[in-house]
Scaffold this motif. Structure first.
Motif, PDB file in Angstrom:
ATOM      1  N   ALA A  73       0.856  -1.198   0.000  1.00  0.00           N
ATOM      2  CA  ALA A  73       0.000   0.000   0.000  1.00  0.00           C
ATOM      3  C   ALA A  73       0.889   1.244   0.000  1.00  0.00           C
ATOM      4  O   ALA A  73       2.002   1.218   0.533  1.00  0.00           O
ATOM      5  N   PRO A  74       0.398   2.335  -0.594  1.00  0.00           N
ATOM      6  CA  PRO A  74       1.209   3.566  -0.595  1.00  0.00           C
ATOM      7  C   PRO A  74       1.475   4.059   0.825  1.00  0.00           C
ATOM      8  O   PRO A  74       0.642   3.853   1.715  1.00  0.00           O
ATOM      9  N   ASN A 110      -3.257   9.372   5.758  1.00  0.00           N
ATOM     10  CA  ASN A 110      -4.522   9.884   5.216  1.00  0.00           C
ATOM     11  C   ASN A 110      -5.722   9.375   6.010  1.00  0.00           C
ATOM     12  O   ASN A 110      -6.642  10.129   6.319  1.00  0.00           O
ATOM     13  N   VAL A 111      -5.702   8.087   6.319  1.00  0.00           N
ATOM     14  CA  VAL A 111      -6.822   7.503   7.085  1.00  0.00           C
ATOM     15  C   VAL A 111      -6.893   8.151   8.467  1.00  0.00           C
ATOM     16  O   VAL A 111      -7.969   8.576   8.914  1.00  0.00           O
ATOM     17  N   MET A 112      -5.737   8.273   9.131  1.00  0.00           N
ATOM     18  CA  MET A 112      -5.739   8.819  10.496  1.00  0.00           C
ATOM     19  C   MET A 112      -6.155  10.301  10.490  1.00  0.00           C
ATOM     20  O   MET A 112      -6.885  10.736  11.390  1.00  0.00           O
ATOM     21  N   LEU A 123      -1.175   6.100   2.790  1.00  0.00           N
ATOM     22  CA  LEU A 123      -2.501   5.578   3.161  1.00  0.00           C
ATOM     23  C   LEU A 123      -2.794   5.740   4.658  1.00  0.00           C
ATOM     24  O   LEU A 123      -3.849   6.273   5.039  1.00  0.00           O
ATOM     25  N   VAL A 124      -1.850   5.310   5.487  1.00  0.00           N
ATOM     26  CA  VAL A 124      -2.094   5.365   6.945  1.00  0.00           C
ATOM     27  C   VAL A 124      -2.285   6.813   7.425  1.00  0.00           C
ATOM     28  O   VAL A 124      -3.289   7.105   8.100  1.00  0.00           O
TER      29      VAL A 124
END
Lengths: 211, 158
Positions: free
Chosen positions: B27-28, B34-36, B31-32
């Motif tokens: 995964a890029p 952005n989600v958080m 991603l983490v």
């Protein structure tokens, strides 16, 4: 450790799985990232209830599949209308990367990347059922139900997808020598990236599967 | 098994072998975070800015109970409405001679609505309030019902 930190660990643990499912179904890096985010936002809302779910990975995978199929259905018209503006290929050149621990050699990486690229170049009507069958482990019947198509149609599309994939793979790999080190043949890529192919990618899914 | 079936089986086996080897993609990196970030932004929203289904069960129950109280109060207050104010049926015979232009129709409609609202202000407000509360109670009850069923192991799958 507070809930945010716990959830961040949870995202780190499952991010590759969710992203892979979305990426293979959508064949578009930006869309796959969006869907992966949506899946984890949904997971966060259910995070306190996760003790009641026996197989969290399967739940996440199921949500990722549903979100990806919804996305294909919802944006199918836009895919068709704006296919000329699509940055599909450029985006995806950077999309097929692997975690270090999963891959042994550089040759493996090259080979896997080429196969992933070839799968992503299949038209959506073949790619989606093929991915659901071979990567997500769904049966023909489950795929037919999920896509709202007949069993015969699903079998035919998967079969055609395999034939096309095999044809493309054979063009790139020498069966005796194993891996062919060159990147994907430019001529085939160009042929597949024509306007018609891109339109097919979105619109054929629309015509074939009314989800 | 005929030749064609055998070919198909070979093809399926080939695809299973080739695709089965492919590992998960990476995964890029973004991603983490952005989600958080999205979660932090979501949580910064005040309660009334969030969808009703995201409220916790306590506040959902309070809200539905409050709507129930409003309904009870509405029913109680409706006994005080003066029924003498309710007019006999409106006579539309005079309107027949009017040319049925769009403006005339609109004027008639708005004057009728305005007359009705002036005469039945309280009743209309009560009816609108009751309808809204009934609607919210239905939505709230369904949400709470699903949450309770979910906590008891019920799973809804398409």
């Amino acid at each position: 450790m507070n809930q945010h930190e716990q959830f961040e660990q949870f995202v780190r643990r499952y991010q590759n799985m969710v992203y892979t499912t979305a990426m293979r179904l959508l064949a578009n890096n930006a869309d796959a990232q969006d869907i992966a985010q949506e899946v984890f936002i949904k997971a966060y809302q259910r995070f306190p209830d996760f003790n009641g779910i026996s197989n969290i990975a399967a739940w996440l995978r199921r949500v990722a599949i549903n979100f990806s199929l919804n996305h294909l259905t919802r944006y199918r018209n836009r895919l068709g209308f704006f296919s000329e503006l699509s940055t599909h290929v450029d985006d995806n050149e950077f999309a097929f990367d692997y975690p270090d621990q999963n891959v042994k050699t550089v040759e493996d990486i090259e080979k896997y990347k080429i196969i992933e690229e070839l799968v992503s170049k299949l038209p959506a009507r073949q790619r989606v059922p093929l991915v659901l069958f071979h990567f997500e482990g769904l049966s023909y019947e489950e795929i037919a139900e999920q896509l709202g198509a007949s069993l015969g149609k699903i079998k035919t599309d998967i079969h055609r997808g395999r034939i096309e994939l095999q044809k493309q793979v054979q063009l790139h790999f020498n069966s005796e020598d194993g891996i062919k080190p060159e990147k994907i043949d430019k001529e085939i890529l160009n042929r597949q990236n024509t306007k018609e192919h891109k339109q097919q990618n979105g619109l054929n899914f629309k015509i074939c599967y009314e989800l | 098994m005929n030749y064609k079936d055998s070919q198909n089986n070979d093809l399926e086996r080939w695809a299973t072998d080739e695709l089965g080897k492919l590992p998960e993609l990476k995964a890029p990196e973004s991603l983490v975070p952005n989600v958080m970030n999205r979660i932090v932004r979501m949580e910064k929203r005040t309660r009334w800015q969030r969808p009703f289904s995201d409220w916790n069960i306590f506040w959902q129950s309070v809200f539905v109970s409050l709507c129930g109280l409003i309904i009870v109060a509405g029913v109680y207050l409706s006994s005080y409405v003066n029924t003498d104010l309710i007019p006999s049926a409106v006579n539309f015979s005079d309107i027949k001679n009017y040319s049925p232009t769009f403006l005339t129709v609109l004027q008639t409609l708005f004057s009728t609505l305005s007359m009705l609202f002036q005469q039945f202000k309280v009743e209309i407000l009560i009816i609108l309030g009751l309808s809204l509360c009934l609607y919210l109670i239905c939505i709230g009850s369904i949400t709470i019902g699903f949450k309770l069923l979910y906590s008891k192991g019920f799973r809804y799958e398409k």
